[in-house]
Design an enzyme around this catalytic site. Structure first.
Site, PDB file in Angstrom:
ATOM      1  N   GLU A  56      50.273  62.580  37.869  1.00  0.00           N
ATOM      2  CA  GLU A  56      49.952  62.280  36.483  1.00  0.00           C
ATOM      3  C   GLU A  56      48.615  62.854  36.034  1.00  0.00           C
ATOM      4  O   GLU A  56      47.646  62.842  36.790  1.00  0.00           O
ATOM      5  CB  GLU A  56      49.902  60.765  36.279  1.00  0.00           C
ATOM      6  CG  GLU A  56      51.205  60.075  36.598  1.00  0.00           C
ATOM      7  CD  GLU A  56      51.147  58.565  36.452  1.00  0.00           C
ATOM      8  OE1 GLU A  56      52.228  57.979  36.258  1.00  0.00           O
ATOM      9  OE2 GLU A  56      50.058  57.979  36.529  1.00  0.00           O
ATOM     10  N   HIS A  68      53.275  64.593  34.637  1.00  0.00           N
ATOM     11  CA  HIS A  68      53.547  63.954  33.347  1.00  0.00           C
ATOM     12  C   HIS A  68      52.320  63.190  32.856  1.00  0.00           C
ATOM     13  O   HIS A  68      51.365  62.984  33.598  1.00  0.00           O
ATOM     14  CB  HIS A  68      54.782  63.049  33.421  1.00  0.00           C
ATOM     15  CG  HIS A  68      54.677  61.939  34.405  1.00  0.00           C
ATOM     16  ND1 HIS A  68      54.880  62.110  35.754  1.00  0.00           N
ATOM     17  CD2 HIS A  68      54.387  60.635  34.239  1.00  0.00           C
ATOM     18  CE1 HIS A  68      54.722  60.954  36.385  1.00  0.00           C
ATOM     19  NE2 HIS A  68      54.409  60.034  35.483  1.00  0.00           N
ATOM     20  N   GLU A 121      53.606  59.803  42.618  1.00  0.00           N
ATOM     21  CA  GLU A 121      52.987  59.701  41.293  1.00  0.00           C
ATOM     22  C   GLU A 121      52.266  61.028  41.100  1.00  0.00           C
ATOM     23  O   GLU A 121      51.532  61.476  41.989  1.00  0.00           O
ATOM     24  CB  GLU A 121      51.988  58.545  41.223  1.00  0.00           C
ATOM     25  CG  GLU A 121      52.621  57.184  41.177  1.00  0.00           C
ATOM     26  CD  GLU A 121      53.184  56.821  39.804  1.00  0.00           C
ATOM     27  OE1 GLU A 121      53.174  57.665  38.887  1.00  0.00           O
ATOM     28  OE2 GLU A 121      53.632  55.687  39.663  1.00  0.00           O
ATOM     29  N   TYR A 136      45.742  62.646  39.081  1.00  0.00           N
ATOM     30  CA  TYR A 136      45.970  62.368  40.496  1.00  0.00           C
ATOM     31  C   TYR A 136      47.422  62.620  40.894  1.00  0.00           C
ATOM     32  O   TYR A 136      48.322  62.661  40.066  1.00  0.00           O
ATOM     33  CB  TYR A 136      45.565  60.934  40.848  1.00  0.00           C
ATOM     34  CG  TYR A 136      46.542  59.879  40.386  1.00  0.00           C
ATOM     35  CD1 TYR A 136      47.467  59.338  41.273  1.00  0.00           C
ATOM     36  CD2 TYR A 136      46.543  59.419  39.071  1.00  0.00           C
ATOM     37  CE1 TYR A 136      48.364  58.365  40.857  1.00  0.00           C
ATOM     38  CE2 TYR A 136      47.427  58.447  38.660  1.00  0.00           C
ATOM     39  CZ  TYR A 136      48.335  57.929  39.552  1.00  0.00           C
ATOM     40  OH  TYR A 136      49.229  56.978  39.143  1.00  0.00           O
ATOM     41  N   TRP A 190      45.047  55.108  43.105  1.00  0.00           N
ATOM     42  CA  TRP A 190      44.400  55.540  41.866  1.00  0.00           C
ATOM     43  C   TRP A 190      43.237  54.638  41.485  1.00  0.00           C
ATOM     44  O   TRP A 190      42.264  55.102  40.913  1.00  0.00           O
ATOM     45  CB  TRP A 190      45.400  55.690  40.727  1.00  0.00           C
ATOM     46  CG  TRP A 190      46.159  54.458  40.358  1.00  0.00           C
ATOM     47  CD1 TRP A 190      45.788  53.491  39.476  1.00  0.00           C
ATOM     48  CD2 TRP A 190      47.434  54.065  40.860  1.00  0.00           C
ATOM     49  NE1 TRP A 190      46.761  52.510  39.399  1.00  0.00           N
ATOM     50  CE2 TRP A 190      47.784  52.840  40.249  1.00  0.00           C
ATOM     51  CE3 TRP A 190      48.328  54.629  41.777  1.00  0.00           C
ATOM     52  CZ2 TRP A 190      48.967  52.173  40.517  1.00  0.00           C
ATOM     53  CZ3 TRP A 190      49.512  53.966  42.047  1.00  0.00           C
ATOM     54  CH2 TRP A 190      49.821  52.749  41.421  1.00  0.00           C
ATOM     55  N   CYS A 226      48.920  50.182  33.809  1.00  0.00           N
ATOM     56  CA  CYS A 226      49.091  51.606  33.554  1.00  0.00           C
ATOM     57  C   CYS A 226      50.356  51.775  32.722  1.00  0.00           C
ATOM     58  O   CYS A 226      51.151  50.847  32.609  1.00  0.00           O
ATOM     59  CB  CYS A 226      49.244  52.390  34.852  1.00  0.00           C
ATOM     60  SG  CYS A 226      47.816  52.307  35.940  1.00  0.00           S
ATOM     61  N   GLU A 251      53.386  44.220  29.428  1.00  0.00           N
ATOM     62  CA  GLU A 251      53.169  43.939  30.838  1.00  0.00           C
ATOM     63  C   GLU A 251      52.388  42.651  31.077  1.00  0.00           C
ATOM     64  O   GLU A 251      52.682  41.912  32.012  1.00  0.00           O
ATOM     65  CB  GLU A 251      52.421  45.120  31.476  1.00  0.00           C
ATOM     66  CG  GLU A 251      52.407  45.088  32.968  1.00  0.00           C
ATOM     67  CD  GLU A 251      52.052  46.421  33.586  1.00  0.00           C
ATOM     68  OE1 GLU A 251      51.362  46.400  34.620  1.00  0.00           O
ATOM     69  OE2 GLU A 251      52.476  47.472  33.070  1.00  0.00           O
ATOM     70  N   HIS A 267      52.808  54.913  30.136  1.00  0.00           N
ATOM     71  CA  HIS A 267      53.074  56.267  29.644  1.00  0.00           C
ATOM     72  C   HIS A 267      53.213  56.235  28.128  1.00  0.00           C
ATOM     73  O   HIS A 267      54.029  55.461  27.615  1.00  0.00           O
ATOM     74  CB  HIS A 267      54.385  56.797  30.235  1.00  0.00           C
ATOM     75  CG  HIS A 267      54.422  56.773  31.728  1.00  0.00           C
ATOM     76  ND1 HIS A 267      54.823  55.656  32.428  1.00  0.00           N
ATOM     77  CD2 HIS A 267      54.098  57.710  32.640  1.00  0.00           C
ATOM     78  CE1 HIS A 267      54.752  55.929  33.726  1.00  0.00           C
ATOM     79  NE2 HIS A 267      54.309  57.161  33.881  1.00  0.00           N
ATOM     80  N   HIS A 274      60.112  59.358  38.421  1.00  0.00           N
ATOM     81  CA  HIS A 274      59.393  58.993  39.640  1.00  0.00           C
ATOM     82  C   HIS A 274      60.323  59.056  40.846  1.00  0.00           C
ATOM     83  O   HIS A 274      61.086  58.122  41.114  1.00  0.00           O
ATOM     84  CB  HIS A 274      58.766  57.606  39.490  1.00  0.00           C
ATOM     85  CG  HIS A 274      57.731  57.560  38.412  1.00  0.00           C
ATOM     86  ND1 HIS A 274      58.014  57.157  37.132  1.00  0.00           N
ATOM     87  CD2 HIS A 274      56.420  57.888  38.426  1.00  0.00           C
ATOM     88  CE1 HIS A 274      56.909  57.234  36.400  1.00  0.00           C
ATOM     89  NE2 HIS A 274      55.937  57.675  37.165  1.00  0.00           N
TER      90      HIS A 274
END
Length: 179
Positions: free
Chosen positions: A118, A34, A116, A106, A163, A69, A89, A71, A27
């Site tokens: 992704e 990604h 961002e 986005y 987003w 969010c 989280e 990954h 980032h």
């Protein structure tokens, strides 16, 4: 316990995997495309969880957004990655994970210039326990009626992650845990 640095899956424009990279290096002002995921968590009353990103987050600090969010690691099942991230989280167990927007993608640039970029399928889940958010991830949180969230995002889009607004706009039909 020693935490292993997170690795993200790098993608070509067509969504095919082209490699991996440490999350800490991805980032930037020139973020490569990604793989990610976004999750909207609902409680037993049909309310949706919104979180305010911690103030020391690298991207979009202090903005309100969906529950969380993350990954998926290389080779990791996305549903398992979502459960892992919910626990890390939010300190929250989740159930009934379902894909809501499988083709969401986005690109957004925050005020500091961090990008961002992704392919980010969007999921819903149900909360199965109490929240205990990690302070390095979440500054504040609230359970809100989905219609009230839509109204708040429409009235004050600057207070929310881009987003979240795009996901709500793309959501067909009822914004609920069964969507």
């Amino acid at each position: 316990m020693i935490e292993t640095p997170e690795t993200v899956v790098l993608l070509a424009e067509d969504g095919s995997v082209v490699g991996t990279a440490p999350k800490a290096t991805v980032h930037t002002t020139d973020t490569p495309l990604h793989l990610a995921f976004s999750c909207h968590v609902f409680d037993e009353h049909g309310r949706v969880l919104v979180t305010r990103r911690a103030l020391d987050k690298r991207t979009w600090p202090g903005v309100w957004t969906n529950a969380f969010c993350g990954h998926p690691a290389p080779g990791e099942d996305t549903v398992q990655a979502i459960a892992r991230r919910a626990e890390r989280e939010l300190g929250l167990r989740i159930t009934d994970v379902r894909v809501a927007l499988p083709d969401f993608r986005y690109r957004a640039v925050d005020a500091s210039g961090i990008v961002e970029n992704e392919i980010c399928p969007v999921y819903t889940a149900r909360a199965a326990g109490e929240l205990s958010p990690a302070a390095d991830e979440v500054a504040e949180w609230a359970w809100i009626d989905p219609a009230e969230l839509r109204a708040a995002v429409a009235a004050t889009p600057f207070a929310f992650s881009p987003w979240l607004g795009w996901q709500l706009a793309a959501w067909e039909g009822d914004y609920s845990p069964s969507a």
